[in-house]
Enzyme design. Structure first.
Site, PDB file in Angstrom:
ATOM      1  N   LYS A  81       0.688  -1.059   0.147  1.00  0.00           N
ATOM      2  CA  LYS A  81       0.198   0.096   0.167  1.00  0.00           C
ATOM      3  C   LYS A  81       0.774   0.989   0.126  1.00  0.00           C
ATOM      4  O   LYS A  81       0.444   2.287  -0.552  1.00  0.00           O
ATOM      5  CB  LYS A  81      -0.927   0.013   1.219  1.00  0.00           C
ATOM      6  CG  LYS A  81      -2.053  -1.188   1.172  1.00  0.00           C
ATOM      7  CD  LYS A  81      -3.109  -0.919   2.117  1.00  0.00           C
ATOM      8  CE  LYS A  81      -4.189  -1.910   2.060  1.00  0.00           C
ATOM      9  NZ  LYS A  81      -5.158  -1.822   3.134  1.00  0.00           N
ATOM     10  N   ASP A 117      -9.756   2.686   2.442  1.00  0.00           N
ATOM     11  CA  ASP A 117      -9.850   2.230   3.599  1.00  0.00           C
ATOM     12  C   ASP A 117     -10.138   3.438   4.523  1.00  0.00           C
ATOM     13  O   ASP A 117     -10.931   3.155   5.551  1.00  0.00           O
ATOM     14  CB  ASP A 117      -8.207   1.827   4.124  1.00  0.00           C
ATOM     15  CG  ASP A 117      -7.964   0.365   3.372  1.00  0.00           C
ATOM     16  OD1 ASP A 117      -8.830  -0.460   3.145  1.00  0.00           O
ATOM     17  OD2 ASP A 117      -6.741   0.211   3.284  1.00  0.00           O
TER      18      ASP A 117
END
Length: 296
Positions: A81, A117
Site C-alpha cells: 500500500k 480504507d
C-alpha cells in the site's frame, strides 16, 4: 464518493479489476465486486494477483500491465500500500496526505491512487463513535491500514488518537501527518495507548491467519471500551473474542471490508454499488470458509 471514472454507456458495462498483494487467496473481494456488478446488470471479473516479495521494479511492471491490459483499476493490499505510491501518475488529496494507496484507477492511460480504507472505515465506525468529542482511541499499527484508520478517526473528530507500532519511526511519521487534522500522540507501548481509551482499533496484521496472536493483552480489555479489528481472516480474531468475553462492544473487519470495497467499485466503474449486495457476498464467502474449517 464522487465517481472517478467517465460516465458508463449502456453497452460498456464490462470491467476487469483485481487485487495486488500477498497473501490474498483468502480475499472476499472477488465475490463482493462481481456480485455488485451483477446486481447492476453489469459484468466484472476481479482477478487476484498474488505476488510475494515484489521489489520496486516488479511493482512497476505489474502496474504497467494493469495500465496496458484493459483494467479499470486494481486494489492494493499488504504489503504494497505504501510501496506503490511513488509509482503512480497521480494521487487523490486523501491518498497523498496518508501516503498509502489501496485503490488504483486507470483513467486515460494514467494510474491514479486513492485510499478507500479511510472512507470505508469512516462509514463503518459510525455506530461505535457516538460522541467523537469524548472519544480517545488507541490505534495499533502505523502501516498502510493503520494510517487509513487514524486519518478516518481524525476526520470523524475524535478528541485524541494514540498510535502504537513496534516501528517507532512509523508512529512518529504518522502522528506528524495527522497533527494538522486532529489530536494524535505517540504511545510508547500498547499499555500506554490503552490507558483511559474509550476505543481501540487493530490496524496491524496480528491475528490474521495463520497468526493467532493478539495485539492487545486480554488484561487491558474491559466492558467500557469498544474494540474493532481490520482483520477479517478470521472474522472473529483472538482480540475480538477476548473483548466480547469481557463484555465490550466489538466490530469485526466485515464492515471495513464491505465499505472500502464499495467505494473502490464506484471509483473503478462510475457505478454506485449496493453495500447490501456486497455484504451478502462477503457473508457467503465467510459461511463457506468456516463450514470447510468446521468440516475439517
Amino acid at each position: 464518493m464522487s465517481p472517478a471514472a467517465r460516465p458508463i454507456a449502456p453497452a460498456d458495462r464490462r470491467f476487469l479489476t483485481g487485487l495486488i498483494g500477498a497473501p490474498i487467496a483468502h480475499s472476499a473481494s472477488p465475490a463482493m465486486h462481481e456480485r455488485a456488478a451483477e446486481a447492476l446488470g453489469a459484468h466484472c471479473h476481479y482477478q487476484l494477483i498474488e505476488v510475494a516479495g515484489a521489489d520496486r521494479q516488479e511493482l512497476r511492471l505489474l502496474l504497467d500491465g494493469v495500465r496496458r491490459l484493459g483494467f479499470a483499476g486494481v486494489n492494493v493490499t499488504f504489503p504494497y500500500k505504501e510501496a506503490v505510491v511513488s509509482l503512480l501518475d497521480e494521487l487523490s488529496p486523501g491518498a497523498r496526505a496518508i501516503g498509502a494507496v489501496n485503490t488504483v484507477v486507470v483513467r486515460d492511460g494514467r494510474l491514479i491512487g486513492y485510499n478507500t480504507d479511510t472512507t470505508g472505515f469512516a462509514r463503518a465506525i459510525t455506530d461505535l463513535v457516538r460522541d467523537p468529542a469524548q472519544s480517545r482511541v488507541a490505534v495499533i499499527g502505523a502501516g498502510g491500514v493503520g494510517k487509513a484508520i487514524a486519518f478516518a478517526l481524525a476526520e470523524t473528530g475524535v478528541s485524541e488518537i494514540r498510535i502504537f507500532d513496534t516501528d517507532r519511526a512509523k508512529t512518529t511519521q504518522l502522528v506528524g501527518q495527522i497533527e494538522s487534522r486532529g489530536s494524535a500522540k505517540i504511545a510508547g507501548s500498547v499499555e500506554e495507548a490503552m490507558r483511559g481509551a474509550t476505543g481501540v482499533v487493530n490496524g496491524s496484521p496480528v491475528g490474521m491467519l495463520p497468526n493467532r496472536g493478539t495485539p492487545v493483552p486480554d488484561a487491558l480489555l474491559h466492558k467500557n471500551i469498544w474494540v474493532a479489528d481490520a482483520v477479517y481472516t478470521p472474522l472473529w480474531t483472538p482480540l475480538l473474542n477476548a473483548a466480547k468475553a469481557k463484555g465490550a462492544a466489538v466490530m469485526t473487519g466485515r464492515e471495513l471490508a464491505i465499505y472500502q470495497a464499495a467505494d473502490a467499485f464506484e471509483l473503478f466503474t462510475g457505478l454506485k454499488p449496493s453495500a447490501v449486495e456486497m455484504g451478502n457476498a462477503f457473508d457467503a464467502v465467510m459461511a463457506k470458509r468456516y463450514a470447510n474449517v468446521n468440516a475439517a
